[in-house]
Design an enzyme around this catalytic site. Structure first.
Site, PDB file in Angstrom:
ATOM      1  N   SER A 255       0.782  -1.236   0.000  1.00 46.69           N
ATOM      2  CA  SER A 255       0.000   0.000   0.000  1.00 46.69           C
ATOM      3  C   SER A 255       0.815   1.288   0.000  1.00 46.69           C
ATOM      4  O   SER A 255       0.252   2.372  -0.141  1.00 46.69           O
ATOM      5  CB  SER A 255      -0.956   0.020   1.201  1.00 46.69           C
ATOM      6  OG  SER A 255      -0.238   0.044   2.415  1.00 46.69           O
ATOM      7  N   LYS A 300      -5.931   4.474   8.407  1.00 44.14           N
ATOM      8  CA  LYS A 300      -4.827   5.251   7.830  1.00 44.14           C
ATOM      9  C   LYS A 300      -5.122   6.748   7.839  1.00 44.14           C
ATOM     10  O   LYS A 300      -4.222   7.560   8.061  1.00 44.14           O
ATOM     11  CB  LYS A 300      -4.528   4.756   6.417  1.00 44.14           C
ATOM     12  CG  LYS A 300      -3.949   3.348   6.413  1.00 44.14           C
ATOM     13  CD  LYS A 300      -3.485   2.898   5.051  1.00 44.14           C
ATOM     14  CE  LYS A 300      -2.783   1.541   5.157  1.00 44.14           C
ATOM     15  NZ  LYS A 300      -2.227   1.084   3.874  1.00 44.14           N
TER      16      LYS A 300
END
EC number: 3.4.21.53
Length: 362
Positions: A255, A300
């Site tokens: 990611s 996140k």
């Protein structure tokens, strides 16, 4: 004993019993929480995250932070109280254990898979960044993995460059399977390769691999439809025109690809893309600069805002989920490609934020 006292005692004992049950009753769940963020333009453990040599680089300012998620381990047995606490917590998410560790995946297997994905994300980030800048990158098809016990074990090796199969040139990984499956199981197939050690030496010297050799392999029968196989997975490797190293420990998964790519672009671009602003983000990236979705998006964004980010580059496919719960003071910027992200950074750097493509909740 007075009735009121008896009632209080019974309630206390019941509460104690429920607490004990909550502690000892294990549930099949795992927890995700915001992890640390790292500025790809800065340093980690005393050394630059992005290290570019033999090419002119430019000063950068601000932040381009990659973000992470913490998860409980595969062997961690969550109890009912911890699950309830996680469900009630504003910053954590409790999910079925199977979502994070499917098919009984162990910690070791998960760590290995994450390391492989992280390595591939770095490779793709370099390729996407250089393509965005119009800098040529040479690609070649290689043996990515060799299946244990297959006809290729001990004959082909990870990193071998595949030049041809049965004399037909190989230009993409999928060409290998197409050429092998032209055979019937049990028939021989001829690979033209450059051994991995020779390819690695050529790559370090910035040259194309040379010195090919021919290797014959007898195909085997695949389970299911019985088509011919040799037991390898083909992939793509690249020769870069100058060294680019990404130094970041204790991080796994794919990611961070987008943020690594943007960091490289910023360092190789005269213009300071961020204009000193604090930008964070996430997203996988492929060799062509396409940005893909990731897991744990809300964790996140929380971690990014806690670190000081004001803008968060969000994969288009994660936008709806991220927009359902946006930390105060954080602007979600929708990106689908590295080109989208660069254009948005330019707007952020110039203070022209009104035209940013923003995520919207469904």
């Amino acid at each position: 004993m007075p009735r009121r006292t008896a009632t209080m005692l019974a309630s206390t004992l019941l509460l104690f019993a429920l607490l004990c049950a909550g502690v000892f009753l294990k549930v099949p769940y795992s927890e995700m929480s915001p992890g640390p963020t790292v500025n790809t333009l800065g340093e980690s453990r005393g050394e630059p995250v992005l290290q570019i040599a033999q090419r002119k680089t430019y000063p950068t300012s601000g932040h381009l932070n990659m973000t992470t998620v913490r998860v409980t381990g595969a062997d961690y047995d969550m109890n009912l109280l911890e699950a309830v606490h996680g469900w009630l917590s504003g910053d954590n998410i409790v999910v079925p254990h199977e979502n994070l560790y499917p098919n009984g995946k162990t910690d070791a297997e998960s760590t290995q898979e994450n390391a492989e994905e992280f390595s591939q994300s770095q490779e793709s980030a370099k390729v996407a960044a250089l393509k965005q800048l119009g800098i040529p990158v040479t690609a070649r098809v290689v043996v990515s993995t060799v299946v244990k016990g297959s006809p290729s074990e001990g004959t082909l090796h990870a990193g071998d460059v595949i030049k041809a199969v049965d004399g037909s040139p190989v230009r993409a990984p999928e060409d290998v399977a197409k050429l092998v499956t032209k055979h019937k199981a049990g028939e021989p197939v001829e690979f033209t390769i450059v051994p991995a050690k020779d390819a690695e030496a050529a790559e370090k010297a910035g040259k194309e691999p040379e010195g090919s050799q021919k290797i014959g392999i007898t195909t085997a029968k695949a389970e299911g439809d019985g088509h011919a196989i040799v037991g390898i997975k083909a992939g793509t490797d690249h020769t870069f025109p100058f060294p680019i190293d990404i130094k970041l420990a204790d991080v796994g998964g794919p990611s961070a690809g987008l943020m690594f790519a943007l960091g490289i672009v910023d360092k190789l671009t005269p213009q300071d893309l961020t204009g000193g602003k604090f930008v964070a983000g996430t997203g996988t990236i492929d060799d062509n600069g396409k940005v893909g979705p990731i897991g744990g998006i809300q964790m996140k964004t929380i971690g990014a805002r806690a670190a000081g980010a004001r803008y968060f580059l969000t994969p288009a496919d994660n936008c709806a989920s991220a927009a359902a719960r946006v930390p105060d003071g954080l602007t979600l910027v929708k990106v689908d490609t590295i080109a989208d992200a660069v254009q948005s950074l330019e707007k952020i750097g110039k203070g022209d934020t009104g035209a940013l493509p923003r995520c919207a909740a469904k």
